[in-house]
Design a protein around this motif. Sequence first.
Motif, mmCIF file in Angstrom:
data_model
loop_
_atom_site.group_PDB
_atom_site.id
_atom_site.type_symbol
_atom_site.label_atom_id
_atom_site.label_comp_id
_atom_site.label_asym_id
_atom_site.label_seq_id
_atom_site.Cartn_x
_atom_site.Cartn_y
_atom_site.Cartn_z
ATOM 1 N N HIS A 42 0.916 -1.275 0.189
ATOM 2 C CA HIS A 42 -0.073 -0.180 0.077
ATOM 3 C C HIS A 42 0.887 1.174 -0.028
ATOM 4 O O HIS A 42 0.713 2.158 -0.895
ATOM 5 N N CYS A 43 1.654 1.411 0.936
ATOM 6 C CA CYS A 43 2.579 2.501 0.842
ATOM 7 C C CYS A 43 3.946 2.340 0.095
ATOM 8 O O CYS A 43 4.806 3.316 -0.147
ATOM 9 N N LEU A 44 4.226 1.126 -0.265
ATOM 10 C CA LEU A 44 5.265 0.570 -1.136
ATOM 11 C C LEU A 44 6.811 0.916 -0.389
ATOM 12 O O LEU A 44 7.700 1.268 -1.111
ATOM 13 N N ALA A 45 6.710 0.683 0.712
ATOM 14 C CA ALA A 45 8.066 0.859 1.634
ATOM 15 C C ALA A 45 8.144 -0.382 2.424
ATOM 16 O O ALA A 45 6.921 -1.097 2.697
ATOM 17 N N ASN A 46 9.320 -0.670 2.852
ATOM 18 C CA ASN A 46 9.591 -1.632 3.642
ATOM 19 C C ASN A 46 8.691 -1.427 5.177
ATOM 20 O O ASN A 46 8.773 -0.388 5.697
ATOM 21 N N ILE A 47 8.067 -2.742 5.719
ATOM 22 C CA ILE A 47 7.796 -2.687 6.989
ATOM 23 C C ILE A 47 8.799 -2.820 8.124
ATOM 24 O O ILE A 47 9.575 -3.651 8.050
ATOM 25 N N ALA A 48 8.923 -1.671 8.898
ATOM 26 C CA ALA A 48 10.083 -1.487 9.899
ATOM 27 C C ALA A 48 9.784 -2.614 11.085
ATOM 28 O O ALA A 48 8.876 -3.230 11.273
ATOM 29 N N ALA A 49 10.967 -2.878 11.638
ATOM 30 C CA ALA A 49 11.186 -3.789 12.697
ATOM 31 C C ALA A 49 10.123 -3.385 13.765
ATOM 32 O O ALA A 49 10.141 -2.251 14.203
ATOM 33 N N GLY A 50 9.466 -4.531 14.211
ATOM 34 C CA GLY A 50 8.521 -4.116 15.427
ATOM 35 C C GLY A 50 7.036 -3.673 14.946
ATOM 36 O O GLY A 50 6.337 -3.665 16.010
ATOM 37 N N ASP A 51 6.911 -3.377 13.777
ATOM 38 C CA ASP A 51 5.689 -2.896 13.174
ATOM 39 C C ASP A 51 4.865 -4.230 12.942
ATOM 40 O O ASP A 51 5.268 -5.035 12.591
ATOM 41 N N PRO A 52 3.530 -4.023 13.457
ATOM 42 C CA PRO A 52 2.574 -5.103 12.887
ATOM 43 C C PRO A 52 2.460 -4.996 11.481
ATOM 44 O O PRO A 52 2.270 -4.093 10.729
ATOM 45 N N TYR A 53 2.203 -6.412 10.830
ATOM 46 C CA TYR A 53 1.938 -6.283 9.486
ATOM 47 C C TYR A 53 0.869 -7.677 9.285
ATOM 48 O O TYR A 53 0.819 -8.585 10.187
ATOM 49 N N LEU A 54 0.397 -7.796 7.995
ATOM 50 C CA LEU A 54 -0.699 -8.823 7.470
ATOM 51 C C LEU A 54 -0.013 -9.458 6.612
ATOM 52 O O LEU A 54 0.889 -9.046 5.740
ATOM 53 N N ILE A 55 -0.171 -10.932 6.583
ATOM 54 C CA ILE A 55 0.162 -11.639 5.323
ATOM 55 C C ILE A 55 -1.182 -12.122 4.855
ATOM 56 O O ILE A 55 -2.033 -12.461 5.418
ATOM 57 N N LEU A 56 -1.325 -11.921 3.446
ATOM 58 C CA LEU A 56 -2.722 -12.285 2.940
ATOM 59 C C LEU A 56 -2.500 -12.729 1.292
ATOM 60 O O LEU A 56 -1.342 -12.296 0.739
ATOM 61 N N ALA A 57 -3.471 -13.554 0.866
ATOM 62 C CA ALA A 57 -3.504 -13.764 -0.555
ATOM 63 C C ALA A 57 -4.036 -12.613 -1.358
ATOM 64 O O ALA A 57 -5.061 -12.045 -1.133
#
Length: 155
Positions: A42-57
């Motif tokens: 969505h933001c087209l940037a890497n998700i920083a260490a410690g930040d929550p993220y989602l994995i999805l199809a």
Amino acid sequence: MPLRYQPMPSDLAARYRRLEPDAYGLAPERHVSDGQGMPCRHCLANIAAGDPYLILAYRPFPELQPYAETGPIFLHAEECTAYAGADVPPILTTSRDYLLRGYSANDRIVYGSGAVTAVEDVTTRAGELLEQTDIAYVHVRSARNNCYQCRIERA
């Protein structure tokens, strides 16, 4: 040729953040980033260490059809700003090469358009593909895992 790098639509990202079903009808999985190679679509940037993220199809096509590839992607679990720049987004600077492939207006692969492209040549190659009248847009994918990165269009 001026290009536009398109992220995942914001309304769709919001649905996934509410844990609505992904392309396979499953709820996105929630994790915490270690900061290594988890690019948000969505933001087209890497998700920083410690930040929550989602994995999805994710299926970056409007409807099911034979060329509508589906695969795993990462997304910030918390709201982030959709990428809106004209420059190459951060997630397209982290690998030595990417797979670029052209698609027609009816969302079909344009045969002969796919090629693994060195990172420094992504903009040039995308521009060359988009000069072809039968190519409406270009998908950028991982050259190693085929994961969808973003869409490139004429600006």
